[in-house]
Scaffold this active site. Structure first.
Site, PDB file in Angstrom:
ATOM      1  N   HIS A  59       6.344  -5.283  -2.047  1.00  0.00           N
ATOM      2  CA  HIS A  59       5.156  -6.561  -1.521  1.00  0.00           C
ATOM      3  C   HIS A  59       5.375  -7.485  -2.310  1.00  0.00           C
ATOM      4  O   HIS A  59       4.707  -7.493  -3.071  1.00  0.00           O
ATOM      5  CB  HIS A  59       3.932  -5.986  -0.902  1.00  0.00           C
ATOM      6  N   GLU A  86       7.955  -2.502  10.466  1.00  0.00           N
ATOM      7  CA  GLU A  86       7.265  -3.885  10.496  1.00  0.00           C
ATOM      8  C   GLU A  86       8.853  -4.866   9.296  1.00  0.00           C
ATOM      9  O   GLU A  86       9.236  -4.334   9.976  1.00  0.00           O
ATOM     10  CB  GLU A  86       5.928  -4.484   8.935  1.00  0.00           C
ATOM     11  N   GLU A 118       1.103  -4.822  -2.202  1.00  0.00           N
ATOM     12  CA  GLU A 118       0.438  -5.661  -1.111  1.00  0.00           C
ATOM     13  C   GLU A 118      -0.640  -6.219  -1.348  1.00  0.00           C
ATOM     14  O   GLU A 118      -1.505  -7.058  -0.964  1.00  0.00           O
ATOM     15  CB  GLU A 118       0.588  -5.425   0.131  1.00  0.00           C
TER      16      GLU A 118
END
Length: 896
Positions: free
Chosen positions: A762, A469, A741
């Site tokens: 994250h 990503e 995250e």
């Protein structure tokens, strides 16, 4: 006051920048002197074009009556390409004293206009010459120079990533040049001073090309060649001689091409390197390249070229492994003790043709084995084939990994930890903020926030650095930008990224979810809180750095986004249509959903009101009076519509969760008795949940602020100091060294939340960092005087923390606080930079008991104004250092 001097000269935030493209650059400086109340009354700037002695002036501002010492626009003749401009500053202080001239600083321009480039794009069709198509290009040419070289600059860029070598030596220390921009409209060029690397006679220039973001894998659907199919190089070497003559070596058909040891290099997947294929001395003048391949010219438009805007990515730290682990599964694993982003360099001896590999991961599983399922398709593996020529060393060039743990395969059993070094890379932003307090868990949280920023501010603000990503998600960026701007000087970083946002903005004003936009035709674009980055981010940079130009540059983009929202649905004041990420990863989400329970139309309409309000503020700053009135009225109408839709007649917010209440308070969407009820309800929700949060990406940044600002500071503290899941400190208790995250990325039993979307680096939830700076340490800005021209110092201690200190290197100088509660007394030391003022708010103080450096309050030096009130004492202070002390009694509003 001791002697006044001018220090730390900057041009466009940078010290002596090389290769900028701003034709009207802005200059800043700081004042240095002992004592209090040092303020600038006037300044004078002199600029000399290529003359350090200022014998001939290119521009002289003359004496300008002004107290401004940041972002002073150069008003001389428009700057020219490839030119150095020297400048110096002197100032007059309000008391009448005059400084000497500052030390000389400079800025140097790159090739400003695309049409000034004379070089050709060069490439080579490797497959057509029976070479591995994934191998990195090696490009070179030799050339002859005369004696008495005065200066030399290389101007370069690439389709893909590039590194240059000159006479066998690396050029510059930048990584991942030319950076990631919206390549179809914006491609950065770099400038290098190579004067010391050249000599009379034969020289050689070489270049390596990798896929990078341009044609490598992007996102999670095996997408590649997004921007183009061919890697290519564009380079010009300009050499100036002492006699005034010059010569230019440029990329053209005279270059040669080949492949070498880099057989594959992908950002997500790693690098494959065969040392047997190394071409020793390939970038030196004596190298024989007669068998090398011809290059071809690429017919590629140059109109998108622009000099570097962002600070470059560099290797900024080196880490040594802390342990060699043999896992239960029989794996050999290095532990670097810190989740980091970069790569591992190593030394090795072995037989020719032997292969070793390094695979990278963030965590071990609950049994202590190497865990890679959360990487999804990203391989994160570097492979190296030995040449067999004694001790060998290697580190990759065109890939990076997110990792703490490295699984080794093929290495000898007697390996030494000293043979491995972790190279940490990120955009080379100046470290500006420091925070620490009496609770070591909070200090670790702060370190995790900083490491999360390091790992994800790699030319663009990526969401994560490890899986397939690594994209510039707009929502993540806008929730974290204020914290980011405490920790580091992020102005240039976000200026560049926002220009890419504007370039990728849709014709109807909509905003993609990731910037640069590599998710074409995505139905998930234009989400509230994500698209609002178009407004929130430039406004935040303006506040933190006093940067009006970013509002000028981004205003049409900001306005287009708000008008896009207004055009949605049948009610122009209520945004209740389209896709929204909502309170992403909120803990109150339905089973199987990533989207929290807060109604999406509530979130969308809340951000609509907020962005319209900020747009109005921006219009006011820029002098657009009609727009300012119009958008403030729009914001008010949207808030009224939201109240009609979501507030019951009795004043209850009809969205019974923490995120909705936090947004309503933080965005000033409720007033009077309704606001008091919403505040009390939010505090009660937190308390009833055992002082745990339930918020996701949207609510988390505002939760503690909403509590503190509405009288429930102790509740906010208890929330931040909570260690049990879900909380900020839960991940700390599980050994995290970056922000996760998910609140429960690793569950209490050691199992994982999910293999599909479970990053352990994250940064979004690290947005609590600005609350630590603003509330715990007490450092804040005054929006009416941005850039910390006037600061607000207001520490708000409560039970659980007995001391805190923080510093922030503003453009004016260091702003700092250092407080402790000791022997029943509150002690606060404050530093206010020269040419600024500050309001200091001392809760629970009184003039009768307040002292400053042992002196009674009525004898304070440096006080512009003072006031005693029910909550304590407020002082309006001049610059300087202060040390306050008074008896402390905990001031707590009745909590929920």
């Amino acid at each position: 006051m001791s002697h006044l001097s001018v220090e730390n000269l900057r041009c466009e935030y940078l010290n002596n920048p090389l290769g900028i493209g701003v034709t009207r650059p802005r200059l800043s400086w700081q004042l240095a002197a002992e004592g209090k109340g040092v303020n600038q009354a006037a300044y004078q700037i002199q600029v000399s074009k290529a003359d350090e002695t200022f014998a001939s002036l290119h521009w002289d501002s003359g004496k300008v009556s002004s107290n401004q010492s940041i972002h002073i626009t150069y008003e001389g003749p428009a700057t020219e390409s490839r030119t150095r401009y020297y400048y110096r500053v002197k100032v007059w202080e309000q008391g009448g004293s005059l400084s000497d001239w500052s030390e000389t600083a400079y800025w140097e321009t790159g090739i400003i206009k695309p049409e000034e480039w004379t070089a050709d794009w060069i490439t080579c069709d490797l497959a057509a010459h029976d070479r591995l198509p994934d191998a990195s290009h090696m490009l070179r040419r030799s050339f002859v120079l005369s004696s008495n070289i005065k200066s030399a600059r290389i101007y370069a860029t690439a389709l893909g990533l590039y590194e240059l070598e000159l006479n066998g030596t690396r050029v510059g220390d930048e990584q991942f040049a030319p950076g990631w921009t919206s390549y179809k409209t914006r491609l950065q060029t770099q400038t290098y001073d190579v004067t010391s690397q050249l000599h009379e006679g034969e020289n050689a220039l070489g270049a390596l090309l990798g896929n990078g973001w341009y044609k490598g894998n992007l996102a999670w659907e095996n997408q590649h060649d997004y921007y183009g199919k061919e890697r290519a190089l564009l380079v010009e070497l300009h050499v100036c001689y002492e006699n005034g003559e010059s010569t230019v070596i440029r990329s053209d058909e005279a270059w040669k091409a080949e492949t070498g040891p880099i057989l594959m290099s992908e950002i997500y997947h790693g690098e494959t390197y065969d040392a047997r294929l190394e071409r020793k001395d390939w970038s030196t003048a004596g190298y024989k390249d007669s068998a090398w391949l011809p290059v071809s010219l690429l017919d590629k438009d140059k109109s998108n070229l622009l000099p570097q805007e962002n600070v470059p990515v560099r290797i900024l730290h080196e880490l040594s492994p802390v342990e060699l682990i043999h896992t239960p599964a029989g794996e050999t694993v290095l532990d670097f003790g810190q989740n980091m982003v970069g790569w591992v360099a190593f030394r090795i001896r072995g037989a020719e043709g032997s292969e070793v590999s390094l695979q990278h991961a963030e965590v071990l599983d609950h049994e202590g084995n190497f865990y890679i399922e959360n990487l999804r398709a990203a391989k994160q593996t570097n492979r190296y084939t030995l040449s067999g020529n004694g001790e060998e060393s290697y580190e990759p060039r065109f890939t990076f990994q997110g990792f703490r743990y490295v699984k080794l395969e093929g290495f000898p059993e007697d390996l030494s930890l000293d043979d491995f070094t972790g190279k940490v890379i990120y955009s080379d932003m100046e470290n500006t903020g420091h925070f620490e307090c009496s609770d070591e868990r909070i200090n670790q949280l702060q370190r995790n926030i900083v490491w999360g920023q390091r790992g994800n501010f790699l030319d663009v603000p990526t969401d994560c650095p490890q899986r397939d990503e690594r994209l510039g998600w707009t929502g993540d960026a806008q929730v974290f930008i204020r914290t980011a701007s405490f920790n580091m000087n992020s102005a240039s970083f976000f200026t560049k990224w926002l220009r890419d946002l504007q370039a990728d903005q849709f014709p109807d004003g909509g905003v993609p979810s990731v910037v640069p936009d590599v998710l074409p035709n995505s139905e998930a674009a234009n989400s509230s809180a994500w698209g609002d980055a178009a407004v929130i981010c430039p406004w935040t940079i303006y506040l933190c750095y006093g940067d009006v130009r970013i509002l000028e540059d981004q205003y049409e983009s900001m306005k287009a986004w708000v008008e896009y929202i207004r055009s949605q649905g049948s009610n122009e004041y209520l945004w209740n249509t389209g896709f929204h990420y909502g309170d992403w990863l909120g803990l109150d989400a339905k089973e199987g959903s990533y989207i929290g329970a807060t109604p999406s139309d509530f979130i969308a309409t809340s951000f609509f009101a907020y962005s319209a309000h900020l747009l109005s503020r921006a219009a006011e700053v820029l002098g657009f009076e009609q727009d300012a009135i119009h958008y403030q009225q729009l914001s008010k109408r949207v808030a009224e519509e939201l109240n009609r839709e979501f507030i019951t007649p009795s004043g209850r917010l009809a969205a019974p969760n923490q995120t909705a209440h936090a947004l309503a308070l933080q965005f000033n969407l409720v007033e009077g008795a309704v606001k008091e009820r919403v505040s009390a309800t939010l505090a009660q929700m937190v308390a009833d949940n055992g002082f745990h949060l339930t918020t996701g990406f949207v609510g988390t940044p505002y939760l503690c602020h909403a509590l503190t600002q509405n009288g429930y500071n102790e509740t906010a503290y208890r929330l931040v100091l909570q260690e049990e899941y879900p909380s900020w400190l839960y991940s700390v208790s599980k050994g995290a060294t970056t922000i996760w995250e998910h609140w429960d990325g690793i569950k209490p039993d050691g199992s994982f939340w999910s293999k599909d979307m479970n990053s352990f680096n994250h940064y979004a939830y690290g947005a609590v960092g600005d609350w630590l700076y603003q509330v715990v340490a007490g450092i804040d800005l005054d929006e009416a005087n941005p850039g910390y021209k006037h600061s607000i110092i207001h520490p708000r201690p409560t039970d659980g923390i007995s001391f805190a200190k923080a510093s922030l290197e503003t453009l004016y100088g260091e702003l700092s606080t250092d407080w402790k509660i000791e022997d029943g007394r509150f002690k606060l030391a404050v530093r206010i930079p020269h040419n600024t003022t500050a309001t200091v708010i001392l809760n629970g103080a009184s003039f009768s008991e307040l002292t400053e450096q042992g002196q009674a309050a009525d004898q304070l030096d440096g006080v512009i104004d003072r006031k005693e009130h029910a909550e304590g004492v407020t002082l309006h202070l001049q610059s300087g250092t202060y040390s306050f002390e008074y008896p402390w009694q905990q001031q707590i509003k009745t909590q929920a």
